[in-house]
Design a protein around this motif. Sequence first.
Motif, PDB file in Angstrom:
ATOM      1  N   ARG A 211      -8.588 -19.439 -24.570  1.00  0.00           N
ATOM      2  CA  ARG A 211      -7.806 -18.990 -25.725  1.00  0.00           C
ATOM      3  C   ARG A 211      -8.708 -18.586 -26.890  1.00  0.00           C
ATOM      4  O   ARG A 211      -8.474 -17.550 -27.520  1.00  0.00           O
ATOM      5  CB  ARG A 211      -6.803 -20.064 -26.125  1.00  0.00           C
TER       6      ARG A 211
ATOM      7  N   PHE B  91      -1.373 -16.011 -22.292  1.00  0.00           N
ATOM      8  CA  PHE B  91      -1.864 -14.659 -22.540  1.00  0.00           C
ATOM      9  C   PHE B  91      -0.707 -13.663 -22.530  1.00  0.00           C
ATOM     10  O   PHE B  91      -0.582 -12.828 -23.428  1.00  0.00           O
ATOM     11  CB  PHE B  91      -2.908 -14.285 -21.485  1.00  0.00           C
TER      12      PHE B  91
ATOM     13  N   MET C 180      -9.595 -10.221 -29.211  1.00  0.00           N
ATOM     14  CA  MET C 180      -8.595  -9.466 -29.952  1.00  0.00           C
ATOM     15  C   MET C 180      -9.134  -9.053 -31.322  1.00  0.00           C
ATOM     16  O   MET C 180      -8.982  -7.896 -31.733  1.00  0.00           O
ATOM     17  CB  MET C 180      -7.312 -10.284 -30.142  1.00  0.00           C
TER      18      MET C 180
ATOM     19  N   SER D 197     -10.220 -15.291 -25.912  1.00  0.00           N
ATOM     20  CA  SER D 197      -9.218 -14.224 -25.962  1.00  0.00           C
ATOM     21  C   SER D 197      -8.901 -13.821 -27.396  1.00  0.00           C
ATOM     22  O   SER D 197      -8.750 -12.625 -27.699  1.00  0.00           O
ATOM     23  CB  SER D 197      -7.940 -14.664 -25.242  1.00  0.00           C
ATOM     24  N   LEU D 198      -8.809 -14.791 -28.298  1.00  0.00           N
ATOM     25  CA  LEU D 198      -8.545 -14.476 -29.707  1.00  0.00           C
ATOM     26  C   LEU D 198      -9.741 -13.770 -30.353  1.00  0.00           C
ATOM     27  O   LEU D 198      -9.562 -12.846 -31.154  1.00  0.00           O
ATOM     28  CB  LEU D 198      -8.175 -15.750 -30.477  1.00  0.00           C
TER      29      LEU D 198
ATOM     30  N   GLN E  75       1.122 -10.063 -29.404  1.00  0.00           N
ATOM     31  CA  GLN E  75       0.406  -9.947 -30.675  1.00  0.00           C
ATOM     32  C   GLN E  75      -0.533  -8.741 -30.646  1.00  0.00           C
ATOM     33  O   GLN E  75      -0.602  -7.972 -31.601  1.00  0.00           O
ATOM     34  CB  GLN E  75      -0.375 -11.218 -30.975  1.00  0.00           C
TER      35      GLN E  75
ATOM     36  N   TRP F  92      -0.630 -13.729 -26.482  1.00  0.00           N
ATOM     37  CA  TRP F  92      -1.720 -12.819 -26.818  1.00  0.00           C
ATOM     38  C   TRP F  92      -1.278 -11.368 -26.706  1.00  0.00           C
ATOM     39  O   TRP F  92      -1.482 -10.581 -27.617  1.00  0.00           O
ATOM     40  CB  TRP F  92      -2.917 -13.076 -25.899  1.00  0.00           C
TER      41      TRP F  92
END
Length: 138
Positions: A34, A70, A41, A37-38, A77, A74
């Motif tokens: 996470r 995800f 992004m 992944s953030l 977003q 994710w």
Amino acid sequence: MKTYQNEHVRVEVDCSIHLLQQTWSGLPSSENFRDGSLAIMALAKRHQVNRWLVDLRQLRLFNPVDLHWFIQHWLPQATAEHTMPQHARVAVILNDLNQFGKLGSDLLLRASGNQNGSMASRYFVGNEDAREWLLRKS
């Protein structure tokens, strides 16, 4: 080149060609998945990335709970914030096309395609072929 790294992912952004490369390894913990992944992004949005190179050759597999996060959090977003723009390209590199990690990436690519119908994606077994495809004009 801008970078981010944790125990299970290394991310590099080549700003000159709007390409983000993520290299996953091992069995990512939920926290590392996470956080990574953030970070991906944020980097993609900041540098207007439209080419994504996802290297899964060293990945054992993704946790199904993290895949669900995800897809449910994710991806919406990223779509709302235009992190993955129209006509984005995603190249996924595997050791072979039967790699177990492909199951998770199949789910993610299908969900991404549903959110962004103009996104193109392909699987590759080599870095050079993947980069060539990403950099091709159309």
